[in-house]
Structure formats: structure tokens, C-alpha cells
Write an enzyme that holds these catalytic residues in place. Structure first.
Site, short mmCIF file in Angstrom:
data_model
loop_
_atom_site.label_atom_id
_atom_site.label_comp_id
_atom_site.label_asym_id
_atom_site.label_seq_id
_atom_site.Cartn_x
_atom_site.Cartn_y
_atom_site.Cartn_z
N HIS A 163 -3.85 -4.45 0.36
CA HIS A 163 -2.75 -5.19 1.09
C HIS A 163 -3.19 -6.91 1.51
O HIS A 163 -4.51 -7.22 1.43
CB HIS A 163 -4.40 -4.78 2.91
N CYS B 168 0.69 -1.39 0.11
CA CYS B 168 0.00 0.42 0.32
C CYS B 168 0.60 1.23 0.51
O CYS B 168 1.93 1.87 -0.89
CB CYS B 168 -1.08 0.49 1.02
N GLU C 189 -2.23 -9.51 3.37
CA GLU C 189 -2.72 -9.37 5.06
C GLU C 189 -4.10 -9.47 5.11
O GLU C 189 -4.94 -10.30 5.72
CB GLU C 189 -1.64 -9.03 5.28
#
EC number: 4.3.2.10
Length: 216
Positions: A193, A80, A195
Site C-alpha cells: 500500500h 494490493c 498510501e
């Protein structure tokens, strides 16, 4: 094999570290330039604004440590804002002190600007698809990631049209087309993202761990 997640004091980085551990890596969150410089691989996550992040990174010595890792050819992943900081400049937060631009790390050529739309809500928050480029089909970070897959985004700024097209591995359209994955040598970046992107995002982190293992 140690992957250092860079802490520039702008938010909770534990989800990135946990994702790397689940992917089979050994992750350490650290704000110490010497730990960053000694890492087998480095992840620069996305937290805060371009201007604030670069101010801390420059003042703390983290920027020099990151550039040393990249110059040594060790794997690097920007997530990001971490992707945006790889570029020459950004204008997020620049006007706070009268500047037009804030200098980034300058690893990749191009600038980062705000997404503007009269129809769509900004920030861009939610799931959106990847349009994988010919480069992206060879990118080891995207191994096993299908064309058109959805990833989770949350951002108001993105890399602009002046980015070097030779490093763009995937693009996403929201307000405008922007690079959502970049790749140059041992340097990788994702605007989304991983994750927070469910199983396919986990695959991206697993790929980065494998890239790190291969480099080590």
C-alpha cells in the site's frame, strides 16, 4: 487531469485519494463506469476479497470501463487486491460457490493464491522489502525508490509462480517469493500500500501522478 479511484463498495478509499492529492494529482472517488472510462488515469485500490470484488466490478460495468482505459493506453495503478485483479484468476472466495477459480480482469497472465506457511503468520501484515528486478530498475513508478526499501503490506493472497516474469518489476519474500510490483506498458501494480508506506510510498504516488501528467 483527473485520476479516478474506483469505488467497488468494499471499504474506505479516502486514504488513497488523499495520497494522490498530496502527490499533486486531482483525485476523484467514483463507482460510476462512465466516470472511470472518462478518466485520465485510474487507480483500483485493494479492499475486500477477489471473488467479492470481481462480482461487483463485473455486475456494475466497472470492469469494462477499466479495460477501456487500459486499452486506450491511459495510466492504471492497481494497489494490493487491485494488482491481483489484473491477473487471469484467483482462488480467494472461489470455493464459496463450488468454483476452483474466479476470473480476474485478464490483463496480465497468471493466478493469485493464498500465502501458506507453518512458521509465519498469515495474513502478511507489516513492513517488508522490495527486491527490484532489472525491469524494475527501468520502471517509472519506482523512480527514486531504492533497492531493498521497506513498504507496508497487508494481505493473505499474492500472485503465484505462474505469472509472466516479463512484467515483474519487484519481488518480496514472505512465505514464498511473490511479485510485489508489476509493470506492463501503462499498467502498474503494487502488492504493498503506497498510501500507507511513509515517504517512499508517497514517492510512488508522486511518480504515478507524473506518469499521468506525461500521458495527458
Amino acid at each position: 487531469m483527473a485520476i479516478v479511484v474506483v469505488d467497488y463498495h468494499k471499504g474506505n478509499l479516502s486514504s488513497v485519494a488523499r495520497g494522490l492529492v498530496r502527490a499533486g494529482g486531482e483525485a476523484l472517488v467514483s463507482d460510476r463506469p462512465e466516470a472511470i472510462a472518462a478518466a485520465d488515469a485510474v487507480v483500483l485500490p485493494g479492499v475486500g476479497s477477489f471473488a467479492d470484488a470481481m462480482a461487483y466490478i463485473d455486475e456494475s460495468g466497472q470492469g469494462d470501463a477499466v479495460l477501456d482505459v487500459i486499452a486506450a493506453g491511459r495510466p492504471f495503478l492497481g494497489i494490493c487486491l487491485g494488482l491481483q485483479l489484473l491477473f487471469d484468476r484467483g482462488n480467494e472466495g472461489a470455493g464459496d460457490d463450488g468454483r476452483e477459480w474466479v476470473e480476474g480482469l485478464g490483463v496480465l497472465s497468471g493466478s493469485c493464491t493464498r500465502l501458506e506457511s507453518a512458521r509465519l503468520k498469515v495474513p502478511h501484515v507489516g513492513w517488508d522489502s522490495l527486491d527490484v528486478t532489472p525491469l524494475g530498475r527501468r520502471c517509472p513508478l519506482l523512480d527514486g525508490v531504492p533497492e531493498g526499501t521497506n513498504m507496508y503490506f497487508t494481505h493473505s493472497y499474492a500472485v503465484a509462480d505462474d505469472a509472466d516474469p516479463s512484467v515483474v518489476a519487484a519481488r518480496t519474500y514472505y512465505a514464498r517469493s511473490f511479485p510485489s510490483v508489476v509493470w506492463h506498458g501503462s499498467v502498474f501494480g503494487t502488492q504493498f500500500h503506497p498510501e500507507k508506506s511513509s515517504g517512499t510510498g508517497a514517492r510512488v504516488l508522486e511518480n504515478f501522478v507524473r506518469i499521468t501528467q506525461g500521458a495527458a
